[in-house]
Design a protein around this motif. Sequence first.
Motif, PDB file in Angstrom:
ATOM      1  N   UNK A  11     -27.196  72.014 -84.838  1.00 31.66           N
ATOM      2  CA  UNK A  11     -27.485  70.589 -84.623  1.00 31.66           C
ATOM      3  C   UNK A  11     -26.393  69.727 -85.246  1.00 31.66           C
ATOM      4  N   UNK A  12     -25.916  70.114 -86.416  1.00 35.44           N
ATOM      5  CA  UNK A  12     -24.828  69.390 -87.071  1.00 35.44           C
ATOM      6  C   UNK A  12     -23.547  69.447 -86.258  1.00 35.44           C
ATOM      7  N   UNK A  23     -18.949  58.576 -80.919  1.00 33.03           N
ATOM      8  CA  UNK A  23     -20.281  58.147 -81.368  1.00 33.03           C
ATOM      9  C   UNK A  23     -20.297  58.003 -82.891  1.00 33.03           C
ATOM     10  N   UNK A  24     -21.252  57.251 -83.393  1.00 30.41           N
ATOM     11  CA  UNK A  24     -21.387  57.060 -84.837  1.00 30.41           C
ATOM     12  C   UNK A  24     -21.924  58.335 -85.493  1.00 30.41           C
ATOM     13  N   UNK A  25     -21.370  58.669 -86.642  1.00 30.03           N
ATOM     14  CA  UNK A  25     -21.872  59.768 -87.470  1.00 30.03           C
ATOM     15  C   UNK A  25     -22.463  59.119 -88.710  1.00 30.03           C
ATOM     16  N   UNK A  26     -23.789  59.140 -88.804  1.00 33.92           N
ATOM     17  CA  UNK A  26     -24.491  58.482 -89.911  1.00 33.92           C
ATOM     18  C   UNK A  26     -25.257  59.530 -90.709  1.00 33.92           C
ATOM     19  N   UNK A  88     -29.813  70.374 -98.321  1.00 34.08           N
ATOM     20  CA  UNK A  88     -29.548  70.033 -96.931  1.00 34.08           C
ATOM     21  C   UNK A  88     -29.019  68.625 -96.803  1.00 34.08           C
ATOM     22  N   UNK A  89     -28.033  68.462 -95.925  1.00 33.66           N
ATOM     23  CA  UNK A  89     -27.497  67.148 -95.587  1.00 33.66           C
ATOM     24  C   UNK A  89     -28.015  66.816 -94.194  1.00 33.66           C
ATOM     25  N   UNK A  90     -28.620  65.650 -94.057  1.00 30.08           N
ATOM     26  CA  UNK A  90     -29.202  65.231 -92.788  1.00 30.08           C
ATOM     27  C   UNK A  90     -28.395  64.086 -92.195  1.00 30.08           C
ATOM     28  N   UNK A  91     -28.347  64.045 -90.868  1.00 25.88           N
ATOM     29  CA  UNK A  91     -27.631  62.987 -90.152  1.00 25.88           C
ATOM     30  C   UNK A  91     -28.457  62.573 -88.944  1.00 25.88           C
ATOM     31  N   UNK A  93     -28.803  62.046 -85.068  1.00 27.46           N
ATOM     32  CA  UNK A  93     -28.233  62.469 -83.788  1.00 27.46           C
ATOM     33  C   UNK A  93     -28.035  61.213 -82.937  1.00 27.46           C
ATOM     34  N   UNK A  94     -26.792  60.886 -82.561  1.00 29.97           N
ATOM     35  CA  UNK A  94     -26.559  59.645 -81.822  1.00 29.97           C
ATOM     36  C   UNK A  94     -27.156  59.654 -80.409  1.00 29.97           C
ATOM     37  N   UNK A  95     -27.450  60.826 -79.885  1.00 30.99           N
ATOM     38  CA  UNK A  95     -28.018  60.921 -78.541  1.00 30.99           C
ATOM     39  C   UNK A  95     -29.520  60.651 -78.552  1.00 30.99           C
ATOM     40  N   UNK A  96     -30.241  61.290 -79.480  1.00 30.35           N
ATOM     41  CA  UNK A  96     -31.698  61.151 -79.522  1.00 30.35           C
ATOM     42  C   UNK A  96     -32.179  60.112 -80.529  1.00 30.35           C
ATOM     43  N   UNK A  97     -31.329  59.771 -81.500  1.00 26.96           N
ATOM     44  CA  UNK A  97     -31.724  58.837 -82.543  1.00 26.96           C
ATOM     45  C   UNK A  97     -32.601  59.465 -83.614  1.00 26.96           C
ATOM     46  N   UNK A  98     -32.757  60.773 -83.571  1.00 28.50           N
ATOM     47  CA  UNK A  98     -33.594  61.469 -84.549  1.00 28.50           C
ATOM     48  C   UNK A  98     -32.729  62.090 -85.644  1.00 28.50           C
ATOM     49  N   UNK A  99     -33.373  62.362 -86.760  1.00 30.82           N
ATOM     50  CA  UNK A  99     -32.687  62.986 -87.875  1.00 30.82           C
ATOM     51  C   UNK A  99     -32.616  64.494 -87.669  1.00 30.82           C
ATOM     52  N   UNK A 100     -31.438  65.073 -87.947  1.00 26.87           N
ATOM     53  CA  UNK A 100     -31.263  66.526 -87.823  1.00 26.87           C
ATOM     54  C   UNK A 100     -30.640  67.067 -89.100  1.00 26.87           C
ATOM     55  N   UNK A 101     -30.851  68.347 -89.333  1.00 26.95           N
ATOM     56  CA  UNK A 101     -30.205  69.032 -90.456  1.00 26.95           C
ATOM     57  C   UNK A 101     -28.751  69.268 -90.059  1.00 26.95           C
ATOM     58  N   UNK A 102     -27.846  68.554 -90.685  1.00 33.50           N
ATOM     59  CA  UNK A 102     -26.417  68.585 -90.359  1.00 33.50           C
ATOM     60  C   UNK A 102     -25.738  69.796 -91.005  1.00 33.50           C
TER      61      UNK A 102
END
Length: 184
Positions: A11-12, A23-26, A88-91, A93-102
């Motif tokens: 996912x990361x 895309x933004x990486x947040x 874990x570092x989370x970011x 996902x610019x496509x879904x707008x959900x948080x993923x384990x990066x």
Amino acid sequence: MAEFDLVMTTAGLSVQTRAQAGAALVFSRVAVGDGPAPPDVLTAQALSNERRDATLVAFEVIELGQARLRAVLDNKDLLQQILIRELGVFAIDPLSGTEVLYAYSNVGDGYDTLPVDGGSRVAENVYDIITIIGTAENVSATLSSQVYAAVDDLDALQENTITALAALIALQASTFNRHIDGML
């Protein structure tokens, strides 16, 4: 202190690929847990046993396509000791707008310990986490509004204050000397 060597999850990598394309990486948060390493880190979607969020207090892009996240973990209101085995570092996902384990790391038996809250006994662990951002240009992190200062920051502030005060005293002395010379 434990050495957390991060591995990017699938996912990361997906988020990172989108960031490379503009895309933004947040980065949204950092969490710790006491669970075992998952069978396949690449496909992990969460920590094995997440126990606590760390407070993101600083973010900077550093050399060679990397970023540094500074996270502070404290024992405020902690009722049970945590053996910090996984991080874990989370970011977002610019496509879904959900948080993923990066990215994920597990140190096994080389863990850190966060003791229970002892009232006046405050414990803080500060983690400088280096993660890959590649050539992504639009990179940020959601930081806490709380104010934290590292010892290095305070030392620099003290040195700058002493230098400024010395200059001010020298200026004042010069002005006083000119005033005295005018009286003689």
